[in-house]
Scaffold this motif. Sequence first.
Motif, PDB file in Angstrom:
ATOM      1  N   LEU A 101     -29.743  42.086  28.614  1.00  0.00           N
ATOM      2  CA  LEU A 101     -28.996  42.418  29.821  1.00  0.00           C
ATOM      3  C   LEU A 101     -29.970  42.647  30.966  1.00  0.00           C
ATOM      4  O   LEU A 101     -31.109  43.078  30.759  1.00  0.00           O
ATOM      5  CB  LEU A 101     -28.163  43.684  29.616  1.00  0.00           C
ATOM      6  CG  LEU A 101     -27.089  43.670  28.536  1.00  0.00           C
ATOM      7  CD1 LEU A 101     -26.524  45.072  28.355  1.00  0.00           C
ATOM      8  CD2 LEU A 101     -25.977  42.686  28.885  1.00  0.00           C
ATOM      9  N   ALA A 102     -29.480  42.408  32.176  1.00  0.00           N
ATOM     10  CA  ALA A 102     -30.305  42.621  33.360  1.00  0.00           C
ATOM     11  C   ALA A 102     -29.415  43.089  34.496  1.00  0.00           C
ATOM     12  O   ALA A 102     -28.200  42.914  34.482  1.00  0.00           O
ATOM     13  CB  ALA A 102     -31.019  41.321  33.759  1.00  0.00           C
ATOM     14  N   GLY A 103     -30.066  43.707  35.505  1.00  0.00           N
ATOM     15  CA  GLY A 103     -29.376  43.972  36.749  1.00  0.00           C
ATOM     16  C   GLY A 103     -28.944  45.393  36.969  1.00  0.00           C
ATOM     17  O   GLY A 103     -29.494  46.343  36.423  1.00  0.00           O
ATOM     18  N   GLU A 104     -27.970  45.512  37.790  1.00  0.00           N
ATOM     19  CA  GLU A 104     -27.269  46.689  38.322  1.00  0.00           C
ATOM     20  C   GLU A 104     -28.073  47.412  39.387  1.00  0.00           C
ATOM     21  O   GLU A 104     -29.290  47.543  39.319  1.00  0.00           O
ATOM     22  CB  GLU A 104     -26.808  47.649  37.247  1.00  0.00           C
ATOM     23  CG  GLU A 104     -25.762  48.641  37.731  1.00  0.00           C
ATOM     24  CD  GLU A 104     -24.636  48.008  38.594  1.00  0.00           C
ATOM     25  OE1 GLU A 104     -24.369  48.563  39.673  1.00  0.00           O
ATOM     26  OE2 GLU A 104     -24.056  46.982  38.206  1.00  0.00           O
ATOM     27  N   TYR A 105     -27.309  47.862  40.385  1.00  0.00           N
ATOM     28  CA  TYR A 105     -27.862  48.558  41.546  1.00  0.00           C
ATOM     29  C   TYR A 105     -27.462  50.022  41.562  1.00  0.00           C
ATOM     30  O   TYR A 105     -28.282  50.893  41.856  1.00  0.00           O
ATOM     31  CB  TYR A 105     -27.375  47.862  42.825  1.00  0.00           C
ATOM     32  CG  TYR A 105     -27.847  48.526  44.092  1.00  0.00           C
ATOM     33  CD1 TYR A 105     -29.130  48.292  44.574  1.00  0.00           C
ATOM     34  CD2 TYR A 105     -27.019  49.392  44.806  1.00  0.00           C
ATOM     35  CE1 TYR A 105     -29.576  48.898  45.736  1.00  0.00           C
ATOM     36  CE2 TYR A 105     -27.458  49.997  45.974  1.00  0.00           C
ATOM     37  CZ  TYR A 105     -28.736  49.759  46.433  1.00  0.00           C
ATOM     38  OH  TYR A 105     -29.182  50.364  47.571  1.00  0.00           O
ATOM     39  N   HIS A 106     -26.202  50.327  41.242  1.00  0.00           N
ATOM     40  CA  HIS A 106     -25.713  51.696  41.302  1.00  0.00           C
ATOM     41  C   HIS A 106     -26.184  52.484  40.076  1.00  0.00           C
ATOM     42  O   HIS A 106     -25.958  52.070  38.943  1.00  0.00           O
ATOM     43  CB  HIS A 106     -24.184  51.708  41.372  1.00  0.00           C
ATOM     44  CG  HIS A 106     -23.642  51.049  42.601  1.00  0.00           C
ATOM     45  ND1 HIS A 106     -23.677  51.654  43.840  1.00  0.00           N
ATOM     46  CD2 HIS A 106     -23.066  49.845  42.794  1.00  0.00           C
ATOM     47  CE1 HIS A 106     -23.138  50.848  44.737  1.00  0.00           C
ATOM     48  NE2 HIS A 106     -22.759  49.736  44.128  1.00  0.00           N
ATOM     49  N   SER A 107     -26.773  53.644  40.327  1.00  0.00           N
ATOM     50  CA  SER A 107     -27.359  54.410  39.237  1.00  0.00           C
ATOM     51  C   SER A 107     -26.335  54.873  38.207  1.00  0.00           C
ATOM     52  O   SER A 107     -26.587  54.839  36.999  1.00  0.00           O
ATOM     53  CB  SER A 107     -28.111  55.626  39.795  1.00  0.00           C
ATOM     54  OG  SER A 107     -29.343  55.237  40.361  1.00  0.00           O
ATOM     55  N   VAL A 108     -25.163  55.327  38.673  1.00  0.00           N
ATOM     56  CA  VAL A 108     -24.176  55.825  37.717  1.00  0.00           C
ATOM     57  C   VAL A 108     -23.654  54.689  36.842  1.00  0.00           C
ATOM     58  O   VAL A 108     -23.289  54.899  35.677  1.00  0.00           O
ATOM     59  CB  VAL A 108     -23.016  56.549  38.426  1.00  0.00           C
ATOM     60  CG1 VAL A 108     -23.512  57.830  39.072  1.00  0.00           C
ATOM     61  CG2 VAL A 108     -22.342  55.653  39.459  1.00  0.00           C
ATOM     62  N   VAL A 109     -23.633  53.486  37.378  1.00  0.00           N
ATOM     63  CA  VAL A 109     -23.214  52.330  36.592  1.00  0.00           C
ATOM     64  C   VAL A 109     -24.319  51.915  35.633  1.00  0.00           C
ATOM     65  O   VAL A 109     -24.069  51.625  34.455  1.00  0.00           O
ATOM     66  CB  VAL A 109     -22.829  51.158  37.517  1.00  0.00           C
ATOM     67  CG1 VAL A 109     -22.408  49.943  36.701  1.00  0.00           C
ATOM     68  CG2 VAL A 109     -21.712  51.581  38.456  1.00  0.00           C
ATOM     69  N   ALA A 110     -25.548  51.891  36.110  1.00  0.00           N
ATOM     70  CA  ALA A 110     -26.673  51.541  35.246  1.00  0.00           C
ATOM     71  C   ALA A 110     -26.782  52.503  34.077  1.00  0.00           C
ATOM     72  O   ALA A 110     -27.157  52.101  32.963  1.00  0.00           O
ATOM     73  CB  ALA A 110     -27.973  51.537  36.051  1.00  0.00           C
TER      74      ALA A 110
END
Length: 382
Positions: A101-110
Amino acid sequence: MSTPSSRPGAERTDRPTGGSAGGSVGGPSVLIGVLVPLTRPGWTEAGQHLLAGLELGVREVNDAGGIGGRPLELVVRDTAADPQRAAAAVDELACLGVVALAGEYHSVVARAVAARADALGLPYLCSSAVLDALTEQPTQWVARLAPVQSHGWRIYADFLLREGHRRIAVATQPSVYWASGARILRNHLAPHGGTVTELDMRTLSSTTMCDQLVDNRATALLLLVGHPEPAVPIVQSVRRDQRLADVLIGAPAGQPEFAEWAAALGNDGAGVPFLRYLPERLGPLGVCVATALRERLAEAPSFVAFEGYDTIAVLAEVLRSHGVDRARAAGSWPDVAVEGSRGHIRFTRVPGISVWQWAWAPVQVVDRDPAHPEQLRVLHTG
């Protein structure tokens, strides 16, 4: 709140992207699952830049022969800044056979992605989220490129102190990320005589917030709130209040990095310092990447686009060197040595951080030049 992404091609996010390049690769694709915010209430412009960097990296990998002759492909899912939606997407991507997996910007989502990846035994390279506590317990499955919040925001606090700001107000909304940022600032400023006053934007109008700034004799107001609402009207209210003419507005989370900020605020959006994770001068690879990203985005690339590119550079090296087995890939984080667009990337165990961490990506405090709002200027480096 959910509006379609304005980015051309956003409709592709439910099938693989970035596949074979001409005849240079063939056979079954090596799949990378990608989590990015492409619709509201996610920060869509950040998601678009992150995806552009990921796609550029994949194109270059495939032009160079792919992974052992097989094409690398992205299977993209839109998180819309929703942790539950992101966790469900991780389950789906795992079933589709992604190797990482890769990515995400929002910390709570990551954080939700990291927890699910850890539970499933799926390697996850977090591209852009900074919350220190990405997982509850140490894990071998997760690594991160972005510098942690406590590192970057302390550098931002040092900038405030250097500029003579010790009476700080923060406009806040409920969020683990914003609460963590306020705590980091308070703890770092206190030994130097600095104070941090929180202004809860659930209970204050822009007018009463300005009154609070005057009453507290704040010299700086930091935006620990969402963008464009309520960040844009807050800036407009402060800029129009003559009592606050000398108050610095800051946005450590990086809202002014993106063109949407400049379009909404014009000259009012200039002179707002924010954190950016780029070196003061790019090396030869970084310059080439910047040129390609600008062409792909039709605008100046943000640091988030570079994070996307570097994510693929790391994962491609891992997969070439250790194969496409998930456990072997996750076990290779400490062996990574990759020249990225922003410097040499290696992962280590940083005290207090539960994931493998690049320590550290370069950190700058930057703003839009009031004399030329379309240009960025570096104010401080750490």
